[in-house]
Design a protein around this motif. Sequence first.
Motif, mmCIF file in Angstrom:
data_model
loop_
_atom_site.group_PDB
_atom_site.id
_atom_site.type_symbol
_atom_site.label_atom_id
_atom_site.label_comp_id
_atom_site.label_asym_id
_atom_site.label_seq_id
_atom_site.Cartn_x
_atom_site.Cartn_y
_atom_site.Cartn_z
ATOM 1 N N LYS A 56 0.950 -1.317 0.048
ATOM 2 C CA LYS A 56 0.373 -0.049 0.165
ATOM 3 C C LYS A 56 1.367 1.345 -0.028
ATOM 4 O O LYS A 56 0.092 2.318 -0.738
ATOM 5 C CB LYS A 56 -1.167 -0.216 1.286
ATOM 6 N N LYS A 57 1.922 1.416 0.268
ATOM 7 C CA LYS A 57 3.377 2.197 0.734
ATOM 8 C C LYS A 57 4.012 2.165 -0.679
ATOM 9 O O LYS A 57 3.980 3.588 -1.121
ATOM 10 C CB LYS A 57 4.541 1.678 2.054
ATOM 11 N N LEU A 58 4.232 1.455 -1.061
ATOM 12 C CA LEU A 58 4.719 1.974 -2.432
ATOM 13 C C LEU A 58 3.489 1.874 -3.557
ATOM 14 O O LEU A 58 3.548 1.776 -4.580
ATOM 15 C CB LEU A 58 5.115 0.314 -3.089
ATOM 16 N N GLY A 59 2.073 2.472 -3.276
ATOM 17 C CA GLY A 59 1.126 2.908 -4.158
ATOM 18 C C GLY A 59 0.547 1.510 -4.886
ATOM 19 O O GLY A 59 0.254 1.342 -5.959
ATOM 20 N N ARG A 60 0.460 0.572 -4.250
ATOM 21 C CA ARG A 60 0.175 -1.117 -5.314
ATOM 22 C C ARG A 60 -0.555 -1.766 -3.945
ATOM 23 O O ARG A 60 -0.704 -0.808 -2.443
ATOM 24 C CB ARG A 60 1.350 -1.684 -5.374
ATOM 25 N N CYS A 61 -1.722 -1.950 -4.584
ATOM 26 C CA CYS A 61 -2.791 -2.730 -3.813
ATOM 27 C C CYS A 61 -3.058 -4.227 -4.138
ATOM 28 O O CYS A 61 -2.781 -4.153 -5.123
ATOM 29 C CB CYS A 61 -4.022 -2.376 -3.862
ATOM 30 N N VAL A 62 -3.288 -5.133 -3.170
ATOM 31 C CA VAL A 62 -3.402 -6.723 -3.111
ATOM 32 C C VAL A 62 -4.591 -6.814 -4.185
ATOM 33 O O VAL A 62 -5.783 -6.584 -3.799
ATOM 34 C CB VAL A 62 -3.668 -7.399 -2.228
ATOM 35 N N LYS A 63 -4.685 -7.848 -5.463
ATOM 36 C CA LYS A 63 -6.112 -7.816 -5.959
ATOM 37 C C LYS A 63 -6.616 -8.460 -5.409
ATOM 38 O O LYS A 63 -6.742 -9.726 -4.040
ATOM 39 C CB LYS A 63 -5.633 -9.226 -7.336
ATOM 40 N N LYS A 64 -7.809 -8.455 -5.501
ATOM 41 C CA LYS A 64 -9.633 -8.855 -4.442
ATOM 42 C C LYS A 64 -8.920 -10.523 -5.045
ATOM 43 O O LYS A 64 -8.963 -11.368 -6.035
ATOM 44 C CB LYS A 64 -10.061 -8.594 -5.647
ATOM 45 N N GLY A 65 -8.805 -10.997 -3.867
ATOM 46 C CA GLY A 65 -9.120 -12.690 -3.585
ATOM 47 C C GLY A 65 -7.909 -13.329 -3.631
ATOM 48 O O GLY A 65 -7.883 -14.291 -3.494
ATOM 49 N N GLU A 66 -6.585 -13.097 -3.394
ATOM 50 C CA GLU A 66 -4.974 -13.394 -3.585
ATOM 51 C C GLU A 66 -5.010 -13.410 -2.225
ATOM 52 O O GLU A 66 -5.547 -13.217 -0.984
ATOM 53 C CB GLU A 66 -4.547 -12.242 -3.574
ATOM 54 N N LYS A 67 -4.761 -15.072 -2.287
ATOM 55 C CA LYS A 67 -4.088 -14.953 -0.984
ATOM 56 C C LYS A 67 -2.695 -15.457 -0.496
ATOM 57 O O LYS A 67 -2.352 -15.407 -0.925
ATOM 58 C CB LYS A 67 -4.340 -16.860 -0.015
ATOM 59 N N ALA A 68 -2.514 -13.977 0.891
ATOM 60 C CA ALA A 68 -0.928 -14.567 1.502
ATOM 61 C C ALA A 68 -0.423 -15.767 1.797
ATOM 62 O O ALA A 68 -0.810 -16.495 1.623
ATOM 63 C CB ALA A 68 -1.138 -13.586 2.753
ATOM 64 N N ILE A 69 0.558 -15.238 1.715
ATOM 65 C CA ILE A 69 1.727 -16.494 1.835
ATOM 66 C C ILE A 69 2.557 -16.365 2.965
ATOM 67 O O ILE A 69 1.869 -15.325 3.846
ATOM 68 C CB ILE A 69 3.390 -16.551 1.055
ATOM 69 N N ALA A 70 3.523 -17.645 4.080
ATOM 70 C CA ALA A 70 2.955 -18.007 5.123
ATOM 71 C C ALA A 70 4.895 -18.129 5.335
ATOM 72 O O ALA A 70 5.594 -18.567 4.435
ATOM 73 C CB ALA A 70 2.483 -18.624 5.952
ATOM 74 N N LEU A 71 5.210 -16.828 5.997
ATOM 75 C CA LEU A 71 6.452 -16.810 6.450
ATOM 76 C C LEU A 71 7.033 -16.895 7.916
ATOM 77 O O LEU A 71 6.165 -16.780 9.403
ATOM 78 C CB LEU A 71 7.508 -15.418 5.979
ATOM 79 N N VAL A 72 8.078 -17.642 7.805
ATOM 80 C CA VAL A 72 8.157 -17.732 9.389
ATOM 81 C C VAL A 72 8.779 -16.464 10.465
ATOM 82 O O VAL A 72 9.573 -15.622 10.193
ATOM 83 C CB VAL A 72 9.200 -18.960 10.066
ATOM 84 N N MET A 73 7.782 -16.031 11.688
ATOM 85 C CA MET A 73 8.261 -14.590 12.087
ATOM 86 C C MET A 73 8.193 -14.869 13.557
ATOM 87 O O MET A 73 7.820 -15.994 14.564
ATOM 88 C CB MET A 73 7.354 -13.898 11.522
ATOM 89 N N PRO A 74 9.124 -14.807 13.934
ATOM 90 C CA PRO A 74 10.094 -14.342 15.514
ATOM 91 C C PRO A 74 8.711 -13.757 16.674
ATOM 92 O O PRO A 74 7.992 -12.633 16.303
ATOM 93 C CB PRO A 74 10.724 -13.618 15.727
ATOM 94 N N VAL A 75 7.778 -14.026 17.679
ATOM 95 C CA VAL A 75 7.549 -13.479 18.342
ATOM 96 C C VAL A 75 7.401 -13.605 19.577
ATOM 97 O O VAL A 75 7.748 -14.631 20.194
ATOM 98 C CB VAL A 75 5.923 -14.133 18.401
ATOM 99 N N THR A 76 7.624 -12.359 20.463
ATOM 100 C CA THR A 76 7.274 -12.377 22.046
ATOM 101 C C THR A 76 6.947 -12.283 22.115
ATOM 102 O O THR A 76 5.489 -12.287 22.415
ATOM 103 C CB THR A 76 8.493 -11.032 22.386
ATOM 104 N N VAL A 77 6.047 -13.838 23.521
ATOM 105 C CA VAL A 77 5.327 -14.150 24.536
ATOM 106 C C VAL A 77 6.028 -13.863 26.375
ATOM 107 O O VAL A 77 6.951 -14.179 26.260
ATOM 108 C CB VAL A 77 4.807 -15.462 24.467
#
Length: 200
Positions: A63-84
């Motif tokens: 969105k910041k780069l001036g683009r939007c995700v096409k309707k109906g597109e599904k995101a891909i998953a990456l491994v991210m660190p989360v602090t609990v």
Amino acid sequence: MQEKSNRANWGKLFSDALSCPGKVSEAYSVFHDYSLGNAILAALQLTVKGLPLSPIASFNKWKKLGRCVKKGEKAIALVMPVTVKTKSSDEVENGAGFNDNTREVRSSGRTMFVLKNIWFSLDQTEGADYANEVTIPEWSKVQALSGLGITEQRFELLDGNTQGYSIPNKKQLSVSPVALMPWKTLFHEMAHCLMHSSAT
């Protein structure tokens, strides 16, 4: 009759990524801001979706780069660190960990790694043309090539894996129009022209 599964054969895809020449290096080049594991993970998911390797970013970043995700597109998953945040067992059992002044429970944190589906490839977006160019203040490609006596020629190879080439003795270079990192390739070929030219 056995029903055909739509599920990806992750074992085969992972094996192909590691055994097919250029797959890992290609993924690592496209996703250079991500760990090797996440680069391979993204490449596998894009392959399953039938999408080419291309830059990936979060919904908000596109969105910041001036683009939007096409309707109906599904995101891909990456491994991210989360602090609990967690309480120690002593604090829970003994009621310890309370500060006499504020009565707040002292807690410690631990890091977990989770899959988060928030990433989209360039091909899953639409909007203004996106060029992955590096902007360097007060630097001009035209001036640099002219000042060094190097000329840029039209790319004339059929091999799509070739990022660029140079003819040092003629101080000529060419960068593929589909190069994954055109500026890196340009600098690399400029170095060939300067370091391997018989005129130097």
